[in-house]
Design a protein around this motif. Sequence first.
Motif, PDB file in Angstrom:
ATOM      1  N   LYS A   1       0.848  -1.186   0.000  1.00 59.10           N
ATOM      2  CA  LYS A   1       0.000   0.000   0.000  1.00 59.10           C
ATOM      3  C   LYS A   1       0.890   1.245   0.000  1.00 59.10           C
ATOM      4  O   LYS A   1       1.951   1.251   0.600  1.00 59.10           O
ATOM      5  CB  LYS A   1      -0.892   0.029   1.246  1.00 59.10           C
ATOM      6  CG  LYS A   1      -1.943  -1.077   1.265  1.00 59.10           C
ATOM      7  CD  LYS A   1      -2.797  -0.959   2.526  1.00 59.10           C
ATOM      8  CE  LYS A   1      -3.849  -2.059   2.555  1.00 59.10           C
ATOM      9  NZ  LYS A   1      -4.682  -1.984   3.794  1.00 59.10           N
ATOM     10  N   LYS A   2       0.420   2.271  -0.671  1.00 57.75           N
ATOM     11  CA  LYS A   2       1.179   3.521  -0.707  1.00 57.75           C
ATOM     12  C   LYS A   2       1.134   4.164   0.675  1.00 57.75           C
ATOM     13  O   LYS A   2       0.082   4.290   1.286  1.00 57.75           O
ATOM     14  CB  LYS A   2       0.599   4.472  -1.749  1.00 57.75           C
ATOM     15  CG  LYS A   2       1.410   5.748  -1.937  1.00 57.75           C
ATOM     16  CD  LYS A   2       0.861   6.577  -3.073  1.00 57.75           C
ATOM     17  CE  LYS A   2       1.625   7.883  -3.224  1.00 57.75           C
ATOM     18  NZ  LYS A   2       3.061   7.686  -3.502  1.00 57.75           N
ATOM     19  N   LEU A   3       2.306   4.517   1.177  1.00 62.07           N
ATOM     20  CA  LEU A   3       2.384   5.121   2.496  1.00 62.07           C
ATOM     21  C   LEU A   3       2.294   6.635   2.403  1.00 62.07           C
ATOM     22  O   LEU A   3       2.653   7.238   1.385  1.00 62.07           O
ATOM     23  CB  LEU A   3       3.699   4.716   3.169  1.00 62.07           C
ATOM     24  CG  LEU A   3       3.920   3.208   3.332  1.00 62.07           C
ATOM     25  CD1 LEU A   3       5.280   2.942   3.963  1.00 62.07           C
ATOM     26  CD2 LEU A   3       2.811   2.596   4.188  1.00 62.07           C
TER      27      LEU A   3
ATOM     28  N   LYS B   1      18.124  10.832   4.226  1.00 62.68           N
ATOM     29  CA  LYS B   1      16.721  11.024   3.854  1.00 62.68           C
ATOM     30  C   LYS B   1      15.826  10.339   4.892  1.00 62.68           C
ATOM     31  O   LYS B   1      16.132   9.232   5.353  1.00 62.68           O
ATOM     32  CB  LYS B   1      16.444  10.407   2.473  1.00 62.68           C
ATOM     33  CG  LYS B   1      14.988  10.530   2.004  1.00 62.68           C
ATOM     34  CD  LYS B   1      14.800   9.902   0.625  1.00 62.68           C
ATOM     35  CE  LYS B   1      13.336   9.943   0.177  1.00 62.68           C
ATOM     36  NZ  LYS B   1      12.850  11.340  -0.026  1.00 62.68           N
ATOM     37  N   TRP B   2      14.750  11.010   5.258  1.00 60.76           N
ATOM     38  CA  TRP B   2      13.755  10.381   6.131  1.00 60.76           C
ATOM     39  C   TRP B   2      12.835   9.505   5.286  1.00 60.76           C
ATOM     40  O   TRP B   2      12.306   9.935   4.263  1.00 60.76           O
ATOM     41  CB  TRP B   2      12.915  11.444   6.851  1.00 60.76           C
ATOM     42  CG  TRP B   2      13.654  12.145   7.958  1.00 60.76           C
ATOM     43  CD1 TRP B   2      14.163  13.413   7.924  1.00 60.76           C
ATOM     44  CD2 TRP B   2      13.965  11.610   9.236  1.00 60.76           C
ATOM     45  NE1 TRP B   2      14.783  13.709   9.098  1.00 60.76           N
ATOM     46  CE2 TRP B   2      14.680  12.619   9.954  1.00 60.76           C
ATOM     47  CE3 TRP B   2      13.727  10.395   9.858  1.00 60.76           C
ATOM     48  CZ2 TRP B   2      15.137  12.433  11.242  1.00 60.76           C
ATOM     49  CZ3 TRP B   2      14.187  10.212  11.158  1.00 60.76           C
ATOM     50  CH2 TRP B   2      14.878  11.220  11.842  1.00 60.76           C
ATOM     51  N   VAL B   3      12.666   8.272   5.723  1.00 61.08           N
ATOM     52  CA  VAL B   3      11.786   7.328   5.014  1.00 61.08           C
ATOM     53  C   VAL B   3      10.986   6.553   6.051  1.00 61.08           C
ATOM     54  O   VAL B   3      11.281   6.584   7.248  1.00 61.08           O
ATOM     55  CB  VAL B   3      12.599   6.330   4.148  1.00 61.08           C
ATOM     56  CG1 VAL B   3      13.403   7.061   3.097  1.00 61.08           C
ATOM     57  CG2 VAL B   3      13.510   5.468   5.010  1.00 61.08           C
ATOM     58  N   ARG B   4       9.966   5.859   5.600  1.00 61.47           N
ATOM     59  CA  ARG B   4       9.240   4.955   6.492  1.00 61.47           C
ATOM     60  C   ARG B   4       9.821   3.554   6.333  1.00 61.47           C
ATOM     61  O   ARG B   4      10.284   3.179   5.246  1.00 61.47           O
ATOM     62  CB  ARG B   4       7.753   4.960   6.176  1.00 61.47           C
ATOM     63  CG  ARG B   4       7.090   6.328   6.369  1.00 61.47           C
ATOM     64  CD  ARG B   4       5.572   6.232   6.302  1.00 61.47           C
ATOM     65  NE  ARG B   4       4.965   7.553   6.287  1.00 61.47           N
ATOM     66  CZ  ARG B   4       4.700   8.285   7.372  1.00 61.47           C
ATOM     67  NH1 ARG B   4       5.017   7.803   8.568  1.00 61.47           N
ATOM     68  NH2 ARG B   4       4.141   9.473   7.267  1.00 61.47           N
TER      69      ARG B   4
ATOM     70  N   ASP C   1       1.231  -1.733  11.992  1.00 63.09           N
ATOM     71  CA  ASP C   1       1.118  -0.382  11.435  1.00 63.09           C
ATOM     72  C   ASP C   1       2.202   0.539  12.015  1.00 63.09           C
ATOM     73  O   ASP C   1       2.751   1.373  11.293  1.00 63.09           O
ATOM     74  CB  ASP C   1      -0.270   0.205  11.732  1.00 63.09           C
ATOM     75  CG  ASP C   1      -1.346  -0.388  10.836  1.00 63.09           C
ATOM     76  OD1 ASP C   1      -0.985  -1.021   9.826  1.00 63.09           O
ATOM     77  OD2 ASP C   1      -2.538  -0.218  11.159  1.00 63.09           O
ATOM     78  N   THR C   2       2.493   0.364  13.294  1.00 60.33           N
ATOM     79  CA  THR C   2       3.529   1.193  13.927  1.00 60.33           C
ATOM     80  C   THR C   2       4.875   0.957  13.262  1.00 60.33           C
ATOM     81  O   THR C   2       5.612   1.915  12.963  1.00 60.33           O
ATOM     82  CB  THR C   2       3.631   0.873  15.431  1.00 60.33           C
ATOM     83  OG1 THR C   2       2.392   1.207  16.069  1.00 60.33           O
ATOM     84  CG2 THR C   2       4.765   1.654  16.087  1.00 60.33           C
ATOM     85  N   ILE C   3       5.200  -0.311  13.023  1.00 59.01           N
ATOM     86  CA  ILE C   3       6.479  -0.638  12.396  1.00 59.01           C
ATOM     87  C   ILE C   3       6.501  -0.166  10.941  1.00 59.01           C
ATOM     88  O   ILE C   3       7.472   0.438  10.474  1.00 59.01           O
ATOM     89  CB  ILE C   3       6.745  -2.155  12.468  1.00 59.01           C
ATOM     90  CG1 ILE C   3       6.843  -2.604  13.926  1.00 59.01           C
ATOM     91  CG2 ILE C   3       8.022  -2.520  11.713  1.00 59.01           C
ATOM     92  CD1 ILE C   3       7.932  -1.942  14.719  1.00 59.01           C
ATOM     93  N   THR C   4       5.443  -0.437  10.212  1.00 61.43           N
ATOM     94  CA  THR C   4       5.383  -0.081   8.785  1.00 61.43           C
ATOM     95  C   THR C   4       5.555   1.416   8.575  1.00 61.43           C
ATOM     96  O   THR C   4       6.274   1.862   7.669  1.00 61.43           O
ATOM     97  CB  THR C   4       4.060  -0.546   8.177  1.00 61.43           C
ATOM     98  OG1 THR C   4       3.923  -1.958   8.354  1.00 61.43           O
ATOM     99  CG2 THR C   4       3.990  -0.211   6.685  1.00 61.43           C
TER     100      THR C   4
END
Length: 493
Positions: free
Chosen positions: A306-308, A325-328, A459-462
Amino acid sequence: MNAQDLKNSILQLAIQGKLVEQRKEEGTAKELLEQIKAAKEQFIKEKKIKKQKALSEITEDEVPFDIPESWVWVRFGEIVNVVSARRVHQSDWRKEGIPFYRAREIGKLAEFGNVDNELFIDEELFNKFAESGVPKAGDLMVTAVGTLGKTYIVKDDDIFYYKDASVICLENFYDVSSEYIKLIMESKLMEKQIKSNSGGTTVSTLTMVRMNMYCLPLPPLEEQKRIVAKIEELMPYVDKYDVAYSEVEELNKKFPEDMQKSTLQYAVQGKLVEQREEEGTAEELYQQIQEEKKVLVKEGKVKKPKKLMEITEDEIPYDIPENWKWVRLGDIFEINPRNTVNDDTTVSFIPMTLIEDGYRSEFSFETKSWGEVKKGYTHFRDGDIVMAKITPCFQNLKSAIMLNLENGVGAGTTELHVLRAYNDICLEFFLWFIKSPIFVSTCVTKMTGTAGQQRVGTDTITNYVIPLPPLEEQKRIVAKIEEMLPRCKQLVK
C-alpha cells in the motif's frame, strides 16, 4: 573500598590499639583483669553468679595480631558472665505482657534499635525468672541462631525476656565498656572465630561453651571508652562515604549503558562518522530501492504494498545530514512477508524460547518440513531482520538478523515482526537502529493490549519514520559501532 570495608578497617585499627594513643596514667589491662577476677569471685561468693570451670590459657596460635604492651588477650568468659535463659514453653506465649525476644528480634534491635514484637510472657512468669536473673542495663544480648553474633546492648529502661538457645546473654557484671565489647562482636576477629568452629562456614548455633572460649584484646577501661568515642566520631563520616560510594557505583553501572545508548543515538543522527560526498546520497539509494521493489512486484516475488503517507514535519524528531533522507520502514522493507516454499522442504523452526538477541550466524533451531509450519507461524528467511513485538522482550531489544537457516528458510513464533529488505542495504545498520533508545521509547508509547501483554503493532512498524544514510556510510557507521560497543562492555568489569 565500600563503606562496610572501610568500617571493618576502622574496627580492625581500633582492636589492634592503633586508633587512639595509649596513656600511661590509665593503667594496664592486666590490672583491669585482676579487678574483674576479684569482682567475679565476690559475685560467686554472694551467689549472684555461678562458678564456672577454669578456662584454658590462650595459646600463641590463637593470637592473630600484636597489641600494645598495656593490653592483654582474654577469653570472653574471663570478663563477662555467659548465660542463657530459662525455658519458656510455647504454651506460655502471650499476645501482651513482658516482651519475649528470639534471635530475630534481637537481630532487629541490634541493627535498628527497636523492634515490633509479637510475643510476650506474663509479668508473673517474668518475675519468677527474675529470681535467677534477667537482662539488665549494660548486658549484651547475642544472637545464637541464624545470623550469629548480632549484638544488642540492654538499655536502662529495657524490660524483656529471651529464648534459651536462640539468644545468649553476656552479663557485664564489672561494667567493662559494653560498647567496646559490641565493637569486638562486629569485627572480623569475631567473624573468623565463629566460622572456624565449622571449618570455614558459619555454624548453625552459637553455644555458651564456644562463647566463653572466644578471644578478644582487652585495653584498659578508659582506653576502651576513648576507642568507642573515636568510633562514634568516625561513623557519621563512614555513612557519608557510603552515600557517596553508592552514588559513584550507580554512575559506574549506568555509564556503560548510557554510553552505548549515546553511541547508537549519535549513529542514527549522522554524528558518529563523517559524511563523504563520493558516497552519493540517500535519495539516490532510495530511488534504487523503489525501482527494485517495482521489479519484485512485477515478478510476483512480493505483493504490491500500500502507498504510504508522505512524511510530515511533525514526524521528524531531529536533524540529519543533508545527504540522508527520512523514510518509512515500510518504504524500504517488506514487513511480515510470507514465504513460498515446497511443503516437503526442510526448514528451521524457531520458537521464542530459542530466539537470541543480535546473532548473525549461529543459533539453535529445530528442523521441520515446511508443510508443518507454514500455517499459523511467522515466516522468515536468511537476511531478514526479526524483532520481538511483545513485552518484555521488546524493551529488552530482542532482535536479530537471520542467517544460516536450514535451506535459507524458517518459521516460528508469531510474536516477531519480520523486516525483509527490498534490495542491497546494510542490514546491521537497521538492526542497530531498532536497538536505539529513540526507536524503543517511541514504540513503547504506541503499544497496545493489556498491561501484562502489550505489543507493537504492524502499522507502527510499517509507518515508523527512520533516517536513511547512503549505503557506504551505513557500513562505516556499523564498523564504528562495533568498534566502540565492546569498549562499553569492558567498562562494566
